[in-house]
Design a protein around this motif. Structure first.
Motif, PDB file in Angstrom:
ATOM      1  N   ASP A   1       0.849  -1.189   0.000  1.00 15.83           N
ATOM      2  CA  ASP A   1       0.000   0.000   0.000  1.00 15.83           C
ATOM      3  C   ASP A   1       0.880   1.232   0.000  1.00 15.83           C
ATOM      4  OD1 ASP A   1      -2.811  -0.803   0.051  1.00 15.83           O
ATOM      5  OD2 ASP A   1      -2.274  -1.808   1.922  1.00 15.83           O
ATOM      6  N   LEU A   2       0.629   2.128  -0.945  1.00 14.43           N
ATOM      7  CA  LEU A   2       1.369   3.380  -1.039  1.00 14.43           C
ATOM      8  C   LEU A   2       0.456   4.542  -0.682  1.00 14.43           C
ATOM      9  CD1 LEU A   2       3.181   2.878  -4.484  1.00 14.43           C
ATOM     10  CD2 LEU A   2       3.992   2.251  -2.211  1.00 14.43           C
ATOM     11  N   ALA A   3       1.030   5.580  -0.123  1.00 16.12           N
ATOM     12  CA  ALA A   3       0.294   6.812   0.137  1.00 16.12           C
ATOM     13  C   ALA A   3       0.436   7.735  -1.073  1.00 16.12           C
ATOM     14  CB  ALA A   3       0.867   7.504   1.377  1.00 16.12           C
ATOM     15  N   ASP A   4      -0.551   8.613  -1.295  1.00 15.97           N
ATOM     16  CA  ASP A   4      -0.400   9.643  -2.313  1.00 15.97           C
ATOM     17  C   ASP A   4       0.862  10.432  -1.974  1.00 15.97           C
ATOM     18  OD1 ASP A   4      -2.773   8.897  -3.529  1.00 15.97           O
ATOM     19  OD2 ASP A   4      -3.909  10.631  -2.805  1.00 15.97           O
ATOM     20  N   THR A   5       1.683  10.711  -2.988  1.00 13.78           N
ATOM     21  CA  THR A   5       2.964  11.353  -2.747  1.00 13.78           C
ATOM     22  C   THR A   5       3.198  12.474  -3.748  1.00 13.78           C
ATOM     23  OG1 THR A   5       3.833   9.226  -1.973  1.00 13.78           O
ATOM     24  CG2 THR A   5       5.444  10.923  -2.499  1.00 13.78           C
ATOM     25  N   ALA A   6       3.511  13.671  -3.254  1.00 16.34           N
ATOM     26  CA  ALA A   6       3.812  14.814  -4.123  1.00 16.34           C
ATOM     27  C   ALA A   6       5.148  14.584  -4.820  1.00 16.34           C
ATOM     28  CB  ALA A   6       3.859  16.093  -3.297  1.00 16.34           C
ATOM     29  N   ALA A   7       5.198  14.997  -6.101  1.00 12.63           N
ATOM     30  CA  ALA A   7       6.416  14.795  -6.880  1.00 12.63           C
ATOM     31  C   ALA A   7       6.575  15.897  -7.919  1.00 12.63           C
ATOM     32  CB  ALA A   7       6.371  13.434  -7.576  1.00 12.63           C
ATOM     33  N   LEU A   8       7.796  16.022  -8.411  1.00 14.22           N
ATOM     34  CA  LEU A   8       8.118  16.876  -9.548  1.00 14.22           C
ATOM     35  C   LEU A   8       8.246  15.950 -10.750  1.00 14.22           C
ATOM     36  CD1 LEU A   8      10.820  19.105  -7.835  1.00 14.22           C
ATOM     37  CD2 LEU A   8       8.410  19.653  -8.235  1.00 14.22           C
ATOM     38  N   SER A   9       7.767  16.399 -11.911  1.00 17.91           N
ATOM     39  CA  SER A   9       7.718  15.465 -13.037  1.00 17.91           C
ATOM     40  C   SER A   9       7.881  16.146 -14.386  1.00 17.91           C
ATOM     41  CB  SER A   9       6.385  14.704 -13.012  1.00 17.91           C
ATOM     42  OG  SER A   9       5.313  15.591 -13.272  1.00 17.91           O
ATOM     43  N   GLN A  10       8.060  15.282 -15.375  1.00 21.93           N
ATOM     44  CA  GLN A  10       8.131  15.706 -16.776  1.00 21.93           C
ATOM     45  C   GLN A  10       7.543  14.574 -17.610  1.00 21.93           C
ATOM     46  OE1 GLN A  10      12.126  16.564 -18.090  1.00 21.93           O
ATOM     47  NE2 GLN A  10      11.617  16.070 -20.199  1.00 21.93           N
ATOM     48  N   ASP A  11       6.627  14.896 -18.508  1.00 20.68           N
ATOM     49  CA  ASP A  11       6.001  13.889 -19.364  1.00 20.68           C
ATOM     50  C   ASP A  11       6.731  13.770 -20.691  1.00 20.68           C
ATOM     51  OD1 ASP A  11       4.124  13.637 -17.382  1.00 20.68           O
ATOM     52  OD2 ASP A  11       2.441  14.418 -18.556  1.00 20.68           O
ATOM     53  N   VAL A  12       6.840  12.523 -21.168  1.00 19.12           N
ATOM     54  CA  VAL A  12       7.370  12.247 -22.499  1.00 19.12           C
ATOM     55  C   VAL A  12       6.458  11.214 -23.156  1.00 19.12           C
ATOM     56  CG1 VAL A  12       9.768  12.776 -21.888  1.00 19.12           C
ATOM     57  CG2 VAL A  12       8.964  10.429 -21.705  1.00 19.12           C
ATOM     58  N   THR A  13       6.623  11.059 -24.459  1.00 19.71           N
ATOM     59  CA  THR A  13       5.864  10.062 -25.194  1.00 19.71           C
ATOM     60  C   THR A  13       6.268   8.673 -24.729  1.00 19.71           C
ATOM     61  OG1 THR A  13       5.818  11.518 -27.101  1.00 19.71           O
ATOM     62  CG2 THR A  13       5.333   9.208 -27.512  1.00 19.71           C
ATOM     63  N   LEU A  14       5.291   7.795 -24.600  1.00 18.79           N
ATOM     64  CA  LEU A  14       5.544   6.415 -24.176  1.00 18.79           C
ATOM     65  C   LEU A  14       6.166   5.653 -25.343  1.00 18.79           C
ATOM     66  CD1 LEU A  14       5.357   4.272 -22.013  1.00 18.79           C
ATOM     67  CD2 LEU A  14       2.997   3.850 -22.686  1.00 18.79           C
ATOM     68  N   ASP A  15       7.479   5.811 -25.457  1.00 23.88           N
ATOM     69  CA  ASP A  15       8.276   5.207 -26.515  1.00 23.88           C
ATOM     70  C   ASP A  15       9.638   4.907 -25.890  1.00 23.88           C
ATOM     71  OD1 ASP A  15       9.158   4.877 -29.510  1.00 23.88           O
ATOM     72  OD2 ASP A  15      10.582   6.308 -28.639  1.00 23.88           O
TER      73      ASP A  15
ATOM     74  N   MET B   1      10.970   7.698 -10.130  1.00 24.95           N
ATOM     75  CA  MET B   1       9.945   6.772 -10.596  1.00 24.95           C
ATOM     76  C   MET B   1       9.536   7.124 -12.011  1.00 24.95           C
ATOM     77  SD  MET B   1       7.451   6.474  -7.320  1.00 24.95           S
ATOM     78  CE  MET B   1       8.108   6.302  -5.665  1.00 24.95           C
ATOM     79  N   GLY B   2       9.119   6.100 -12.735  1.00 28.24           N
ATOM     80  CA  GLY B   2       8.495   6.286 -14.033  1.00 28.24           C
ATOM     81  C   GLY B   2       7.049   5.843 -13.917  1.00 28.24           C
ATOM     82  N   LEU B   3       6.114   6.737 -14.217  1.00 33.86           N
ATOM     83  CA  LEU B   3       4.688   6.421 -14.162  1.00 33.86           C
ATOM     84  C   LEU B   3       4.206   6.204 -15.584  1.00 33.86           C
ATOM     85  CD1 LEU B   3       5.393   8.033 -11.520  1.00 33.86           C
ATOM     86  CD2 LEU B   3       3.011   8.707 -11.477  1.00 33.86           C
ATOM     87  N   VAL B   4       3.626   5.049 -15.837  1.00 37.34           N
ATOM     88  CA  VAL B   4       3.219   4.683 -17.196  1.00 37.34           C
ATOM     89  C   VAL B   4       1.706   4.786 -17.315  1.00 37.34           C
ATOM     90  CG1 VAL B   4       3.291   2.891 -18.958  1.00 37.34           C
ATOM     91  CG2 VAL B   4       5.214   3.141 -17.360  1.00 37.34           C
ATOM     92  N   PHE B   5       1.276   5.725 -18.163  1.00 40.00           N
ATOM     93  CA  PHE B   5      -0.139   5.915 -18.473  1.00 40.00           C
ATOM     94  C   PHE B   5      -0.361   5.339 -19.870  1.00 40.00           C
ATOM     95  CE2 PHE B   5       1.075   9.181 -15.479  1.00 40.00           C
ATOM     96  CZ  PHE B   5       0.023   9.232 -14.580  1.00 40.00           C
ATOM     97  N   GLY B   6      -0.504   4.017 -19.928  1.00 39.93           N
ATOM     98  CA  GLY B   6      -0.569   3.315 -21.203  1.00 39.93           C
ATOM     99  C   GLY B   6      -1.706   3.753 -22.098  1.00 39.93           C
ATOM    100  N   GLU B   7      -2.862   4.029 -21.510  1.00 38.80           N
ATOM    101  CA  GLU B   7      -4.041   4.401 -22.305  1.00 38.80           C
ATOM    102  C   GLU B   7      -3.806   5.708 -23.063  1.00 38.80           C
ATOM    103  OE1 GLU B   7      -7.620   3.089 -21.677  1.00 38.80           O
ATOM    104  OE2 GLU B   7      -6.663   1.279 -20.928  1.00 38.80           O
ATOM    105  N   SER B   8      -3.068   6.645 -22.455  1.00 33.50           N
ATOM    106  CA  SER B   8      -2.851   7.940 -23.102  1.00 33.50           C
ATOM    107  C   SER B   8      -1.490   8.046 -23.775  1.00 33.50           C
ATOM    108  CB  SER B   8      -3.017   9.068 -22.077  1.00 33.50           C
ATOM    109  OG  SER B   8      -2.073   8.928 -21.038  1.00 33.50           O
ATOM    110  N   GLY B   9      -0.658   7.005 -23.676  1.00 32.02           N
ATOM    111  CA  GLY B   9       0.646   7.021 -24.332  1.00 32.02           C
ATOM    112  C   GLY B   9       1.644   7.961 -23.689  1.00 32.02           C
ATOM    113  N   VAL B  10       1.528   8.146 -22.356  1.00 31.05           N
ATOM    114  CA  VAL B  10       2.407   9.068 -21.634  1.00 31.05           C
ATOM    115  C   VAL B  10       3.254   8.300 -20.627  1.00 31.05           C
ATOM    116  CG1 VAL B  10       2.450  10.973 -19.957  1.00 31.05           C
ATOM    117  CG2 VAL B  10       0.856  11.043 -21.886  1.00 31.05           C
ATOM    118  N   TYR B  11       4.538   8.657 -20.586  1.00 31.46           N
ATOM    119  CA  TYR B  11       5.462   8.173 -19.570  1.00 31.46           C
ATOM    120  C   TYR B  11       5.865   9.396 -18.763  1.00 31.46           C
ATOM    121  CZ  TYR B  11       9.483   5.819 -17.418  1.00 31.46           C
ATOM    122  OH  TYR B  11      10.373   5.271 -16.526  1.00 31.46           O
ATOM    123  N   ARG B  12       5.631   9.369 -17.452  1.00 31.57           N
ATOM    124  CA  ARG B  12       5.924  10.503 -16.578  1.00 31.57           C
ATOM    125  C   ARG B  12       7.147  10.204 -15.731  1.00 31.57           C
ATOM    126  NH1 ARG B  12       0.797  12.595 -14.084  1.00 31.57           N
ATOM    127  NH2 ARG B  12       0.738  13.470 -16.185  1.00 31.57           N
TER     128      ARG B  12
END
Length: 149
Positions: free
Chosen positions: A17-31, A55-66
């Motif tokens: 179980d993870l808690a919601d965690t604030a982060a700094l990020s940058q989105d790129v194309t899921l490639d 961390m890398g967050l993968v939003f497969g449905e939208s094609g975004v890697y954060r």
């Protein structure tokens, strides 16, 4: 809690179980090439990598890697000009990979395949690559809450 001990050749699978965690990020194309090219620039943008949780967050449905770094106290001003994001908490299936680069990175896709085969996957949250330390990556797939019925 181990849910599938030794269920996969890559390692033990647990529910965490993870808690919601604030982060700094940058989105790129899921490639793969775009993601690999983005990490060095993202890391160079920080004053130091010491104490950082990447961390890398993968939003497969939208094609975004954060690309994301959990916020540290010294990040209050966000002088890095990165996006603000929240790494979503909740229950995840975790498979922890251990090994040396580049071999450990080649295990990430098979690890997610194994987790998705077992998971009642929550499509509202991304799956996560958590780079814990050199030679250790947690692969996390969000799961739906277990019904008590």
């Amino acid at each position: 809690m181990p849910i599938y001990p030794d269920a996969h050749a890559l390692g033990r699978i647990d529910v965490v179980d993870l808690a919601d965690t604030a982060a700094l990020s940058q989105d790129v194309t899921l490639d793969v090439e775009a993601v690999q090219a983005a990490w060095p620039d993202f890391e160079r943008g920080f004053d130091s990598l010491q104490g950082r949780r990447m961390m890398g967050l993968v939003f497969g449905e939208s094609g975004v890697y954060r690309l994301a770094s959990v916020r540290l106290e010294r990040d209050n001003a966000n002088s890095f000009k990165l996006d603000e994001t929240t790494i979503p908490g909740g229950a995840y299936l975790r498979l922890r990979l251990r090994g040396r680069a580049p071999g450990i990175y080649e295990q990430i896709s098979p690890a997610f395949d194994a987790l998705f085969a077992l998971a009642d996957y929550d499509t509202t949250r991304p799956h996560i690559e958590y780079y814990k330390r050199e030679g250790e990556v947690d692969c996390l797939v969000p799961i739906l809450p277990v019904s008590s019925e």
